[in-house]
Write a protein that holds these residues in place. Structure first.
Motif, PDB file in Angstrom:
ATOM      1  N   MET A   1       0.890  -1.237  -0.145  1.00  0.00           N
ATOM      2  CA  MET A   1      -0.145  -0.029  -0.107  1.00  0.00           C
ATOM      3  C   MET A   1       0.788   1.103  -0.095  1.00  0.00           C
ATOM      4  N   ASP A   2       0.554   2.440  -1.060  1.00  0.00           N
ATOM      5  CA  ASP A   2       1.383   3.577  -1.069  1.00  0.00           C
ATOM      6  C   ASP A   2       0.878   4.378   0.092  1.00  0.00           C
ATOM      7  N   ASN A   3       1.423   4.545   1.080  1.00  0.00           N
ATOM      8  CA  ASN A   3       0.700   5.223   2.094  1.00  0.00           C
ATOM      9  C   ASN A   3       0.685   6.859   1.838  1.00  0.00           C
ATOM     10  N   ARG A   4       1.793   7.249   0.887  1.00  0.00           N
ATOM     11  CA  ARG A   4       1.683   8.593   0.494  1.00  0.00           C
ATOM     12  C   ARG A   4       0.352   8.954  -0.416  1.00  0.00           C
ATOM     13  N   LEU A   5       0.085   7.991  -1.296  1.00  0.00           N
ATOM     14  CA  LEU A   5      -1.037   8.276  -2.055  1.00  0.00           C
ATOM     15  C   LEU A   5      -2.303   7.966  -1.264  1.00  0.00           C
ATOM     16  N   LYS A   6      -2.231   7.031  -0.340  1.00  0.00           N
ATOM     17  CA  LYS A   6      -3.592   6.742   0.658  1.00  0.00           C
ATOM     18  C   LYS A   6      -3.696   8.078   1.228  1.00  0.00           C
ATOM     19  N   ASP A   7      -2.888   9.090   1.825  1.00  0.00           N
ATOM     20  CA  ASP A   7      -2.863  10.028   2.517  1.00  0.00           C
ATOM     21  C   ASP A   7      -3.591  10.980   1.696  1.00  0.00           C
ATOM     22  N   ILE A   8      -3.197  11.067   0.199  1.00  0.00           N
ATOM     23  CA  ILE A   8      -3.747  12.190  -0.686  1.00  0.00           C
ATOM     24  C   ILE A   8      -5.193  11.809  -0.712  1.00  0.00           C
ATOM     25  N   PHE A   9      -5.285  10.638  -1.027  1.00  0.00           N
ATOM     26  CA  PHE A   9      -6.836  10.289  -1.182  1.00  0.00           C
ATOM     27  C   PHE A   9      -7.644  10.632  -0.110  1.00  0.00           C
ATOM     28  N   PHE A  10      -7.380  10.594   1.105  1.00  0.00           N
ATOM     29  CA  PHE A  10      -8.218  11.027   2.069  1.00  0.00           C
ATOM     30  C   PHE A  10      -8.209  12.584   2.250  1.00  0.00           C
ATOM     31  N   GLN A  11      -7.125  13.239   1.975  1.00  0.00           N
ATOM     32  CA  GLN A  11      -7.232  14.608   1.933  1.00  0.00           C
ATOM     33  C   GLN A  11      -8.294  14.942   0.672  1.00  0.00           C
ATOM     34  N   LEU A  12      -8.299  14.313  -0.356  1.00  0.00           N
ATOM     35  CA  LEU A  12      -9.269  14.649  -1.317  1.00  0.00           C
ATOM     36  C   LEU A  12     -10.772  14.356  -0.985  1.00  0.00           C
ATOM     37  N   LEU A  13     -10.823  13.191  -0.104  1.00  0.00           N
ATOM     38  CA  LEU A  13     -12.081  12.825   0.313  1.00  0.00           C
ATOM     39  C   LEU A  13     -12.712  13.867   1.388  1.00  0.00           C
ATOM     40  N   ARG A  14     -11.705  14.214   2.109  1.00  0.00           N
ATOM     41  CA  ARG A  14     -12.445  15.461   3.201  1.00  0.00           C
ATOM     42  C   ARG A  14     -12.763  16.522   2.356  1.00  0.00           C
ATOM     43  N   ILE A  15     -11.956  17.121   1.310  1.00  0.00           N
ATOM     44  CA  ILE A  15     -12.345  18.308   0.754  1.00  0.00           C
ATOM     45  C   ILE A  15     -13.632  18.085   0.069  1.00  0.00           C
ATOM     46  N   GLY A  16     -13.821  16.831  -0.667  1.00  0.00           N
ATOM     47  CA  GLY A  16     -15.067  16.802  -1.237  1.00  0.00           C
ATOM     48  C   GLY A  16     -16.305  16.669  -0.198  1.00  0.00           C
ATOM     49  N   LEU A  17     -15.948  16.019   0.844  1.00  0.00           N
ATOM     50  CA  LEU A  17     -17.150  15.535   1.851  1.00  0.00           C
ATOM     51  C   LEU A  17     -17.364  17.094   2.441  1.00  0.00           C
ATOM     52  N   TRP A  18     -16.649  17.828   2.619  1.00  0.00           N
ATOM     53  CA  TRP A  18     -16.863  18.996   3.366  1.00  0.00           C
ATOM     54  C   TRP A  18     -17.155  20.552   2.627  1.00  0.00           C
ATOM     55  N   GLY A  19     -16.539  20.472   1.467  1.00  0.00           N
ATOM     56  CA  GLY A  19     -16.567  21.588   0.635  1.00  0.00           C
ATOM     57  C   GLY A  19     -15.521  22.481   0.837  1.00  0.00           C
ATOM     58  N   LYS A  20     -14.525  22.196   1.405  1.00  0.00           N
ATOM     59  CA  LYS A  20     -13.522  22.983   1.909  1.00  0.00           C
ATOM     60  C   LYS A  20     -12.222  22.567   2.032  1.00  0.00           C
ATOM     61  N   GLY A  21     -11.031  23.418   2.168  1.00  0.00           N
ATOM     62  CA  GLY A  21      -9.800  22.770   2.336  1.00  0.00           C
ATOM     63  C   GLY A  21      -8.962  23.048   1.103  1.00  0.00           C
ATOM     64  N   SER A  22      -7.861  22.415   1.173  1.00  0.00           N
ATOM     65  CA  SER A  22      -6.813  22.746   0.089  1.00  0.00           C
ATOM     66  C   SER A  22      -5.771  21.375   0.117  1.00  0.00           C
ATOM     67  N   LEU A  23      -5.225  20.865  -1.136  1.00  0.00           N
ATOM     68  CA  LEU A  23      -4.500  19.540  -1.139  1.00  0.00           C
ATOM     69  C   LEU A  23      -3.056  19.919  -0.959  1.00  0.00           C
ATOM     70  N   ILE A  24      -2.252  19.260  -0.326  1.00  0.00           N
ATOM     71  CA  ILE A  24      -1.013  19.329   0.233  1.00  0.00           C
ATOM     72  C   ILE A  24      -0.348  18.432  -0.417  1.00  0.00           C
ATOM     73  N   LEU A  25       0.493  18.729  -1.344  1.00  0.00           N
ATOM     74  CA  LEU A  25       1.483  18.007  -2.106  1.00  0.00           C
ATOM     75  C   LEU A  25       2.617  18.075  -1.926  1.00  0.00           C
ATOM     76  N   ALA A  26       3.917  16.946  -1.749  1.00  0.00           N
ATOM     77  CA  ALA A  26       5.085  17.221  -1.943  1.00  0.00           C
ATOM     78  C   ALA A  26       5.622  17.196  -3.354  1.00  0.00           C
ATOM     79  N   ASP A  27       5.039  16.249  -4.200  1.00  0.00           N
ATOM     80  CA  ASP A  27       5.408  15.872  -5.482  1.00  0.00           C
ATOM     81  C   ASP A  27       4.183  16.029  -6.253  1.00  0.00           C
ATOM     82  N   THR A  28       4.259  16.437  -7.745  1.00  0.00           N
ATOM     83  CA  THR A  28       3.306  16.243  -8.570  1.00  0.00           C
ATOM     84  C   THR A  28       2.620  14.865  -8.714  1.00  0.00           C
ATOM     85  N   LEU A  29       1.265  14.735  -8.614  1.00  0.00           N
ATOM     86  CA  LEU A  29       0.950  13.373  -9.120  1.00  0.00           C
ATOM     87  C   LEU A  29       0.978  13.162 -10.461  1.00  0.00           C
ATOM     88  N   SER A  30       1.223  11.760 -10.758  1.00  0.00           N
ATOM     89  CA  SER A  30       1.394  11.277 -12.071  1.00  0.00           C
ATOM     90  C   SER A  30       0.054  10.613 -12.360  1.00  0.00           C
TER      91      SER A  30
END
Length: 366
Positions: A1-30
């Protein structure tokens, strides 16, 4: 399991679920990263919520255009399905009322109303419960109208009507401990006057009181965790429901309901996950959970299993049995029973007995 990608997935889910927030990335997603995120969103039936996060992302954080187009088409399909479901739901409700039945809408579109964009919630089927033991009457009505249906385990039946799956339930809650049935019946009567009205397609539809809605949604989650697993969409339902009704419920009474039905310990685990992973404010919870408890292991199980366990790659090569529609079914259920016994011992103990009874002896026969 890619924990980095899993963390990004939950970031996106929280943003979509509550309609607020921003995505924090260390590297560009491929493109490959986005393909994996897309796959996870499907396996957990949250593609609409992840899609809703896109309006909060920077241009260079968005998925490739080809995937965005594919995603947009999928969300359009979800919207169309929800529109059709609302039409069927309103028509059925009015039809049941005309013949003297008293239907109550369970979960589903009633919970969708708690979302910022209800039409983006991936819906399953329409679930009805009938007051005053109306289940048998509704079953006879289907026979009179020559609508083919199938009686199933779990004291329910299902059928397709206008391309929408409909389920009727004999019991209001998926509590397996038979010694709780009298208490649950009392709860139904106690909260009857607090039932709520939901307007769908100009039709006023009855739903449960907030406390009983929470019990129903959360017990449904636990039932599936005891068998093959459940997706994140159902947990999002719980989070949005708590957020919506937190000011309407009696916290002390709800805690006592959880305690009396034997699921308070497991409910603490659920609350931890809703706060830590889905971003629900702890202030929206009816009572605090123990500070020292950990629920990461439960989140891992949920993430791996996906929607109702259909996407769990750990068991893709497992064998099937006559009693299970999933590979390695007996092993998975036994593992889950051991895992959750500490947190809801009575429910776990009675689960296999009630499941077996409902499959072998509890199915209605003409």
């Amino acid at each position: 399991m890619d924990n980095r990608l899993k963390d990004i997935f939950f970031q996106l889910l929280r943003i979509g679920l509550w309609g607020k927030g921003s995505l924090i990335l260390a590297d560009t997603l491929s493109a490959e990263d986005w393909s994996k995120l897309h796959s996870w969103s499907i396996s957990h039936t949250v593609e609409g919520l992840i899609y809703d996060s896109f309006t909060h992302l920077k241009e260079d954080q968005l998925p490739p255009q080809s995937l965005r187009i594919k995603w947009t088409v999928r969300v359009d399909q979800i919207e169309r399905h929800n529109s059709k479901m609302n039409e069927v739901l309103a028509a059925q409700y009015e039809g049941f009322k005309k013949v003297g039945l008293q239907p109550i809408l369970q979960k589903g579109q009633g919970i969708a109303a708690c979302y910022d964009i209800p039409m983006h919630r991936m819906s399953g089927d329409i679930d009805w419960y009938f007051e005053n033991k109306g289940y048998a009457e509704a079953r006879e009505l289907l026979k009179e109208k020559k609508i083919p249906f199938q009686d199933t385990a779990g004291f329910s039946l299902f059928y397709d009507w206008k391309s929408i799956t409909i389920e009727h339930h004999k019991r209001l809650f998926h509590i397996r401990n038979p010694f709780q049935y009298r208490y649950l019946s009392k709860l139904e009567k106690t909260y009857h006057k607090q039932q709520q009205d939901l307007l769908i397609n100009s039709t006023t539809i009855k739903t449960l009181a907030p406390e009983l809605q929470l019990l129903q949604v959360n017990v449904h989650i636990f039932k599936h965790l005891l068998s093959f697993g459940i997706g994140l969409r159902q947990l999002c339902d719980s989070a949005r429901l708590y957020y919506t009704v937190s000011s309407q419920i009696d916290p002390t009474a709800l805690k006592e309901i959880y305690r009396h039905t034997g699921i308070l310990g497991w409910t603490h685990l659920l609350h931890i996950i809703l706060v830590k992973y889905l971003g629900l404010s702890s202030q929206s919870l009816p009572f605090p959970y123990p500070d020292h408890w950990q629920a990461d292991w439960m989140m891992d199980e949920i993430f791996y299993s996906g929607n109702f366990g259909y996407h769990d790659d750990r068991y893709k090569d497992g064998s099937f049995s006559p009693l299970s529609a999933r590979p390695a079914g007996a092993h998975r259920i036994w593992s889950n029973m051991k895992r959750y016994f500490k947190y809801a011992p009575q429910e776990v103990f009675f689960y296999p007995f009630v499941q077996l009874y409902s499959k072998m002896l509890g199915i209605d026969e003409d």
